[in-house]
Enzyme design. Structure first.
Site, PDB file in Angstrom:
ATOM      1  N   TYR A 135      -1.743  -0.764  10.333  1.00  0.00           N
ATOM      2  CA  TYR A 135      -1.282  -1.065   9.088  1.00  0.00           C
ATOM      3  C   TYR A 135      -0.688  -1.012   8.521  1.00  0.00           C
ATOM      4  CZ  TYR A 135      -3.777  -1.275   4.222  1.00  0.00           C
ATOM      5  OH  TYR A 135      -4.041  -1.036   2.727  1.00  0.00           O
ATOM      6  N   SER A 191       0.688  -1.583   0.080  1.00  0.00           N
ATOM      7  CA  SER A 191       0.305   0.045   0.121  1.00  0.00           C
ATOM      8  C   SER A 191       0.422   1.345  -0.175  1.00  0.00           C
ATOM      9  CB  SER A 191      -0.877   0.098   1.429  1.00  0.00           C
ATOM     10  OG  SER A 191      -1.892   1.140   1.482  1.00  0.00           O
TER      11      SER A 191
HETATM   12  N1  LIG Z   1      -8.807  -0.695  -0.897  1.00  0.00           N
HETATM   13  C1  LIG Z   1      -7.958   0.133  -1.016  1.00  0.00           C
HETATM   14  O1  LIG Z   1      -7.904   1.961  -0.699  1.00  0.00           O
HETATM   15  C2  LIG Z   1      -6.324  -0.331  -0.775  1.00  0.00           C
HETATM   16  C3  LIG Z   1      -5.687   0.807  -0.854  1.00  0.00           C
HETATM   17  C4  LIG Z   1      -3.878   0.133  -0.900  1.00  0.00           C
HETATM   18  C5  LIG Z   1      -4.156  -1.710  -0.459  1.00  0.00           C
HETATM   19  N2  LIG Z   1      -4.899  -2.292  -0.184  1.00  0.00           N
HETATM   20  C6  LIG Z   1      -4.521  -3.728   0.293  1.00  0.00           C
HETATM   21  O2  LIG Z   1      -5.571  -4.057  -0.817  1.00  0.00           O
HETATM   22  C7  LIG Z   1      -5.604  -5.464  -1.219  1.00  0.00           C
HETATM   23  C8  LIG Z   1      -7.185  -5.608  -1.693  1.00  0.00           C
HETATM   24  O3  LIG Z   1      -7.942  -5.168  -0.872  1.00  0.00           O
HETATM   25  P1  LIG Z   1      -9.375  -4.705  -1.211  1.00  0.00           P
HETATM   26  O4  LIG Z   1      -9.260  -3.417  -1.544  1.00  0.00           O
HETATM   27  O5  LIG Z   1      -9.783  -5.263  -2.574  1.00  0.00           O
HETATM   28  O6  LIG Z   1     -10.775  -5.035   0.179  1.00  0.00           O
HETATM   29  P2  LIG Z   1     -11.654  -5.648   0.006  1.00  0.00           P
HETATM   30  O7  LIG Z   1     -11.966  -5.721   1.838  1.00  0.00           O
HETATM   31  O8  LIG Z   1     -12.548  -5.706  -0.864  1.00  0.00           O
HETATM   32  O9  LIG Z   1     -11.047  -6.972  -0.303  1.00  0.00           O
HETATM   33  C9  LIG Z   1     -10.042  -7.805   0.438  1.00  0.00           C
HETATM   34  C10 LIG Z   1     -10.522  -9.673   0.524  1.00  0.00           C
HETATM   35  O10 LIG Z   1      -8.922 -10.005   1.706  1.00  0.00           O
HETATM   36  C11 LIG Z   1     -10.232 -10.797   2.519  1.00  0.00           C
HETATM   37  N3  LIG Z   1     -10.065 -11.775   3.289  1.00  0.00           N
HETATM   38  C12 LIG Z   1      -9.403 -10.596   4.361  1.00  0.00           C
HETATM   39  N4  LIG Z   1      -9.297 -11.810   5.316  1.00  0.00           N
HETATM   40  C13 LIG Z   1      -8.391 -12.920   4.971  1.00  0.00           C
HETATM   41  C14 LIG Z   1      -8.690 -13.573   5.214  1.00  0.00           C
HETATM   42  N5  LIG Z   1      -7.899 -13.585   6.750  1.00  0.00           N
HETATM   43  N6  LIG Z   1      -8.018 -14.931   4.296  1.00  0.00           N
HETATM   44  C15 LIG Z   1      -8.400 -15.044   4.021  1.00  0.00           C
HETATM   45  N7  LIG Z   1      -8.997 -13.680   2.578  1.00  0.00           N
HETATM   46  C16 LIG Z   1      -8.976 -12.327   3.845  1.00  0.00           C
HETATM   47  C17 LIG Z   1     -11.502 -10.905   2.385  1.00  0.00           C
HETATM   48  O11 LIG Z   1     -12.580 -11.174   2.588  1.00  0.00           O
HETATM   49  C18 LIG Z   1     -12.304 -10.127   0.982  1.00  0.00           C
HETATM   50  O12 LIG Z   1     -12.622 -10.328   0.228  1.00  0.00           O
HETATM   51  C19 LIG Z   1      -5.523  -5.566   0.864  1.00  0.00           C
HETATM   52  O13 LIG Z   1      -4.402  -5.754   1.185  1.00  0.00           O
HETATM   53  C20 LIG Z   1      -5.272  -4.369   0.961  1.00  0.00           C
HETATM   54  O14 LIG Z   1      -4.725  -4.340   2.234  1.00  0.00           O
HETATM   55  C21 LIG Z   1      -6.172  -1.791  -0.476  1.00  0.00           C
END
Ligand SMILES: NC(=O)c1ccc[n+]([C@@H]2O[C@H](COP(=O)([O-])OP(=O)(O)OC[C@H]3O[C@@H](n4cnc5c(N)ncnc54)[C@H](O)[C@@H]3O)[C@@H](O)[C@H]2O)c1
Length: 277
Positions: free
Chosen positions: A169, A156
């Site tokens: 985080y 991130s």
């Molecule tokens: N959305 C943002 O702004 C953002 C920005 C930077 C980085 N990220 C990172 O991107 C990645 C994806 O996030 P997203 O934005 O798609 O969010 P999201 O919440 O839509 O998707 C995350 C997915 O991970 C799954 N998950 C969570 N804990 C889990 C576990 N213990 N075992 C298996 N699956 C699990 C959730 O059920 C969900 O389907 C994450 O690592 C997040 O930290 C997100």
């Protein structure tokens, strides 16, 4: 250009929705079969609804609509044995492994001195240890294949710079970059490349929820996504509030493909310039 990962098999954690689903569909459209896992359940310290079994079923539908195979399993990235079993079963069915997207993640908020022990541990366990588990389970399959491979860890912008209310985080996502660099060193002799993605705010349910709106707009009683857009835009250099999941998927596809064959050890911001701010 198409078929950039033709005939390859990709393992994706957090595949039920958001970026993980987008990664699965993008790689499938470019010719890969998918091994997808997701928790499909809630974690108590997470202040927004997490993915459901129906979400994972939707990913299956969309990958199959792209004409590729998918093996999808409910598994928790915190549980190494269960994660390894899901991956081993997927490789047994699809025959090989080439690409890993360690993407599953959660977020929660609080000043560092106020975070509950469990809240801290949940984020470290999922966002850092979970990505290590995904790599650890995958490395023997990649080595066995003898064709090299590409591991992409999702970090991130919070893995590149500080951010208030996110100590756990920020620590986990900085840790992911250190893990990525170490894996890149250790796996280079086998031509297994390891890189990280560092997105700015992405338009997924992780941020499109009332808890995040309130974090961005503590001055409002019931803030909305529109209310968040101004402060979200201020984080970036390009004048946009957030990027779409497919923007991250396009970077992942590049890193997964042979176009990036000599790129390893890199943390790639996909962040509308946020990292230089
Ligand atoms: N959305 C943002 O702004 C953002 C920005 C930077 C980085 N990220 C990172 O991107 C990645 C994806 O996030 P997203 O934005 O798609 O969010 P999201 O919440 O839509 O998707 C995350 C997915 O991970 C799954 N998950 C969570 N804990 C889990 C576990 N213990 N075992 C298996 N699956 C699990 C959730 O059920 C969900 O389907 C994450 O690592 C997040 O930290 C997100």
């Amino acid at each position: 250009m198409s078929g950039r990962v033709e005939g390859k098999v990709a393992f994706i954690t957090g595949a039920a929705r958001g970026q993980g689903r987008s990664h699965a569909i993008t790689l499938a459209q470019e010719g890969a079969d998918i091994i997808g896992v997701d928790l499909c359940a809630q974690i108590g310290s997470v202040p927004y609804p997490m993915a459901t079994p129906e979400d994972l079923a939707q990913t299956v539908k969309e990958v199959e609509a792209a004409g590729r195979r998918i093996v999808a399993t409910d598994a928790d990235v915190r549980d190494y044995d269960a994660l390894k079993q899901a991956l081993d079963d997927g490789v047994a069915q699809l025959g090989q492994l080439d690409i890993v997207s360690a993407n599953a993640g959660i977020v929660s908020f609080g000043r560092a001195e106020e975070l509950a022990e469990q809240t801290w541990r949940d984020v470290i366990d999922v966002d850092l240890t979970g990505e290590w588990h995904a790599a650890k389970a995958a490395i023997p399959h990649l080595r066995d294949g003898g064709r090299g491979g590409s591991i992409i860890l999702t970090s991130s912008d919070a893995g590149l710079k500080a951010s208030q209310n996110l100590a756990h985080y920020v620590a986990a996502k900085h840790g992911v970059i250190g893990l990525m660099r170490t894996l890149a060193l250790e796996l280079a002799p086998d031509f297994i490349r390891v890189n990280a993605l560092a997105p700015t705010t992405v338009d997924t349910l992780m941020v499109m929820n009332p808890a995040t709106y309130r974090l961005f707009r503590p001055d409002l009683k019931n803030p909305t996504a529109d209310d968040m857009a101004g402060p979200a835009t201020a984080l970036n250099v390009l004048p946009i509030p957030w990027v779409e999941p497919v923007d991250i998927s396009n970077a992942l596809l590049f890193l997964a493909s042979d176009q990036a064959r000599y790129i390893t050890g890199v943390a790639l911001p996909v962040d509308a310039g946020a990292a230089i701010k």
